[in-house]
Design a protein around this motif. Structure first.
Motif, PDB file in Angstrom:
ATOM      1  N   PHE A 238      53.329  16.110  33.108  1.00 14.34           N
ATOM      2  CA  PHE A 238      51.923  16.128  33.899  1.00 14.34           C
ATOM      3  C   PHE A 238      51.133  17.282  33.733  1.00 14.34           C
ATOM      4  CE2 PHE A 238      51.994  11.865  35.170  1.00 14.34           C
ATOM      5  CZ  PHE A 238      53.310  11.539  35.610  1.00 14.34           C
ATOM      6  N   THR A 239      51.658  18.221  32.659  1.00 12.74           N
ATOM      7  CA  THR A 239      50.775  19.354  32.352  1.00 12.74           C
ATOM      8  C   THR A 239      50.029  19.011  31.325  1.00 12.74           C
ATOM      9  OG1 THR A 239      52.001  20.432  30.739  1.00 12.74           O
ATOM     10  CG2 THR A 239      52.409  20.955  32.830  1.00 12.74           C
ATOM     11  N   GLY A 258      57.519  15.374  34.749  1.00 11.92           N
ATOM     12  CA  GLY A 258      57.416  16.859  34.209  1.00 11.92           C
ATOM     13  C   GLY A 258      56.472  17.425  35.111  1.00 11.92           C
ATOM     14  N   LEU A 259      56.863  17.916  36.380  1.00 11.36           N
ATOM     15  CA  LEU A 259      55.685  18.719  37.376  1.00 11.36           C
ATOM     16  C   LEU A 259      56.096  20.144  37.328  1.00 11.36           C
ATOM     17  CD1 LEU A 259      56.446  15.974  40.259  1.00 11.36           C
ATOM     18  CD2 LEU A 259      54.308  16.161  38.587  1.00 11.36           C
ATOM     19  N   LEU A 276      53.419  16.271  45.187  1.00 13.64           N
ATOM     20  CA  LEU A 276      53.146  15.896  43.892  1.00 13.64           C
ATOM     21  C   LEU A 276      53.843  14.436  43.685  1.00 13.64           C
ATOM     22  CD1 LEU A 276      52.652  19.057  41.644  1.00 13.64           C
ATOM     23  CD2 LEU A 276      50.906  17.262  42.486  1.00 13.64           C
TER      24      LEU A 276
END
Lengths: 324, 388
Positions: A238-239, A258-259, A276
């Protein structure tokens, strides 16, 4: 179905400064393989202990014995050899590109000598991380097959298949396949087809939970195809993928989110990760959520990577309690 | 003047550090082989080694003596490149450690966080930007003054570019202004990178480059290896370059390598005060002779792009591969230069290795540079005779 949340590592973990020094000493002939192996085991144990302390239900050895995700296969599969230093996507990190000189053949165990699990105490659920067949096919110098689809099939049959079965026999509970190439270079229809078959071949009949992890790219264009792959979880970075890309998309698998940015040293606050996580649960309705780094943590120093590991663990615990 | 000579021959930056320099500075004992290496190379390149040998034989050195040994290796670097016949020289980075750490150490606001792996068991120390960057003092200046004092021809100083410094750092200071959700977005990261690039270029690079020019550097080469990996951030690299050389007088060049050069256009056309690209091209080129674009696949893309976009920059053609020991013949080097000259005009073409030569032994690097010089001479003669 009960909603589950857990935390997990997503790949290669950075080495402690002690292990870094031990590897340098080994290269310069100042120490031997035995001492290096001891240093590595000590590092792996500390990493496993940290994951347990953070509440991880599956632990990884951080691939501390891997020089890159392909190396065991490049060194042990017949038909492959270790090739030139090559940049790993857009990072200031490199891998040695496997060269496929001849049809691949599994003639001896591949992963056995690279994993720390057999040397460490039992009593944990173990997670292994391997190269996915599409990323393997796209990352090597193929001089034998002439087609991505053929190489995908061959690597699944001769590389991953036997090794995943071995992992399951050894008691590994989880396997993650690294597939950054899927979100960097969209597969052609025949390659998606080959990939589907490859994963079916590798996972069919094997008692092991699986994740196909994508990163370094935006997954929003390939969501449908990704979530059709036969894994239990699909990993999204999520980047690179907008958080709202999954709005209205109901994943049919678990989501490994993927935070925690694996390429930035700012350590995410657990509360922010929880928030999130809530957003993703509400927008997607997913029933199984894994909070994870956006990619391997090897692009960070060990201290920062460990802090992110702890933050993810704390966030997953909190989120699980809040949604229970 | 080098500019009046067609196909001037230059290098990119690094040379391997000789064992006598590495060991003595590390406080380790030297062998007779180490000392003999200094003597033999001294003879080949015209450096009197009597005092150096006496110093090396001491076996233990004070800090002042180690500094003299480093000075000696810098002199060796200069004479080595002159002996190879180069028209533009440098000291082969004999005083430097590593291109990122060596730059960042001179800038306040950076905090080293620990080892990050490059590959295998090779690591580098990576820093986070924790405050607004501020230059401690211009760097590489003593190096430039020494070269000015000793070089018999023009010299060039390479410096790590602002974009590479920014990209290879953790941008905590600028990205930290955003909340956790915003930090995930590419837009926020792009903007934070831009802020960092501009600040580093303006406050650190520009005064340093000015100091280098004031110290007598005829040319300054800005190295941007990170730009090769970030096609969506070429605009930031260009902004950083422009900010770094803004208002300065001198000959400034951009070195980048091992990339898809298409991705640099058209943004590189916005470069200001950039006289030259010094590029890696030999690595991807045919090893055979021929001056047509078809015969020179390694040069073709870049030359066609420069022509298509009417790019006015000069081109330092990478004519020798720095990752292999095999020697390119002077004739192949000649043809690489002539191929470029037919597209750009000979007055815009220079000869250089693809990148620094520090991974090659001195023997191999010297032979490569000698062939480069010979190839450039052959190209001059062919062009003058109308035989391009």
């Amino acid at each position: 179905m009960e909603l589950t949340v857990h935390s997990t590592l997503a790949g290669i973990h950075p080495r402690t400064e002690e292990l870094v020094q031990a590897t340098r000493d080994f290269d310069r002939g100042r120490t031997d393989a035995k001492h290096l192996a001891e240093a590595r085991s000590k590092d792996a144990k500390s990493l496993v202990d940290l994951q347990v302390k953070a509440g991880y239900n599956h632990v990884s050895d951080g691939l501390l014995g891997f020089q890159d995700v392909f190396r065991p296969f490049a060194e042990k599969l017949k038909g492959a050899k270790v090739g030139p230093i090559t940049r790993w996507f857009d990072n200031n990190t490199f891998y040695r590109q496997p060269v496929i000189e001849a049809p691949l053949k599994h003639t001896a165990p591949v992963l056995k000598d690279y994993l720390e699990r057999p040397k460490l105490a039992a009593g944990h659920k173990w997670k292994a991380v391997l190269p996915g067949p599409y990323t393997f096919a796209k990352s090597v110098d193929d001089r034998a097959y002439g087609s991505t689809a053929k190489l995908i099939a061959a690597f699944a049959k001769e590389g991953l298949g036997p090794e995943v079965r071995w992992l399951a026999q050894e008691g590994f509970a989880w396997v993650q396949f690294q597939e950054p190439a899927l979100v960097r270079e969209r597969p052609k229809p025949e390659e998606w087809e080959a990939l589907q078959k490859a994963y079916l071949h590798v996972l069919d009949g094997v008692r092991i939970t699986s994740t196909i992890s994508t990163y370094f790219g935006d997954a929003s264009r390939v969501l449908n195809e990704l979530f059709e792959l036969p894994a239990d979880y699909i990993g999204i970075d999520f980047t690179e993928t907008p958080l709202d890309a999954l709005e209205g998309f109901t994943p049919t698998r678990g989501l490994q989110a993927g935070l925690a940015d694996g390429r930035m040293s700012i350590v995410e606050k657990p509360r922010d990760l929880v928030q999130l996580g809530h957003e993703l649960l509400e927008s997607t309705g997913v029933q199984a959520l894994a909070l994870a780094p956006s990619c391997d943590l090897e692009f960070l120093s060990r201290g920062i990577a460990d802090e992110k590991l702890l933050a993810l663990g704390e966030a997953a615990k909190a989120l699980q309690q809040e949604v229970a | 003047m080098v500019e009046q000579k067609l196909f001037p021959s230059q290098e990119i930056g690094s040379l391997m550090k000789p064992s006598w320099r590495v060991k003595s500075v590390a406080g380790k004992a030297l062998t007779e082989k180490d000392i003999d290496e200094a003597v033999q190379w001294g003879k080949r390149i015209g450096v009197d080694t009597k005092d150096l040998v006496a110093l090396l034989r001491k076996g233990k050195w004070t800090d002042a003596e180690k500094a003299k040994i480093v000075d000696a290796s810098a002199l060796f670097g200069i004479r080595y490149l002159e002996a190879a016949g180069l028209d533009v020289v440098y000291d082969g980075e004999q005083r430097r450690t590593e291109m990122y750490q060596g730059a960042v150490e001179h800038i306040d606001g950076f905090k080293f966080l620990g080892s990050v792996r490059s590959f295998d068991n090779k690591y580098y120390l990576k820093a986070a930007v924790v405050q607004k960057p501020r230059l401690k003092a211009p760097y590489h200046v003593e190096e430039a003054r020494f070269i000015k004092q000793h070089a018999k021809t023009e010299f060039k100083v390479p410096i790590t570019g602002a974009f590479t410094i920014a990209d290879w750092s953790f941008n905590e200071h600028y990205l930290g202004k955003h909340d956790a959700k915003d930090r995930l977005s590419r837009n926020a990261r792009h903007n934070a990178t831009r802020e960092l690039v501009i600040e580093v270029a303006r406050t650190a690079l520009r005064p340093t480059i000015k100091a280098l020019v004031d110290a007598g550097a005829d040319r300054v080469q800005i190295d941007e290896p990170a730009a090769a990996t970030k096609p969506d951030q070429v605009d930031l690299m260009v902004e950083g370059f422009n900010e770094a050389v803004k208002g300065l007088e001198g000959r400034f060049s951009l070195h980048y390598c091992f990339s898809n050069y298409r991705q640099f256009y058209p943004q590189v056309l916005e470069l200001k005060n950039c006289a030259e690209y010094a590029m890696e091209l030999a690595n991807r080129d045919s090893p055979t002779q021929g001056t047509s674009l078809e015969q020179r696949p390694g040069l073709r893309t870049m030359l066609e792009l420069m022509k298509e976009y009417d790019d006015p920059c000069d081109l330092g053609v990478g004519v020798t591969d720095v990752h292999v020991d095999g020697l390119e013949s002077p004739e192949v080097i000649r043809d690489r230069l002539l191929c470029a000259a037919k597209v750009l005009g000979p007055e815009r073409v220079l000869a250089n290795p693809d990148c620094g030569l520090r991974t090659r032994s001195w023997e191999v690097a010297f032979a490569k540079l000698q062939n480069q010089t010979k190839g450039a001479e052959l190209a001059r003669k062919a062009w003058a005779a109308g035989k391009a």
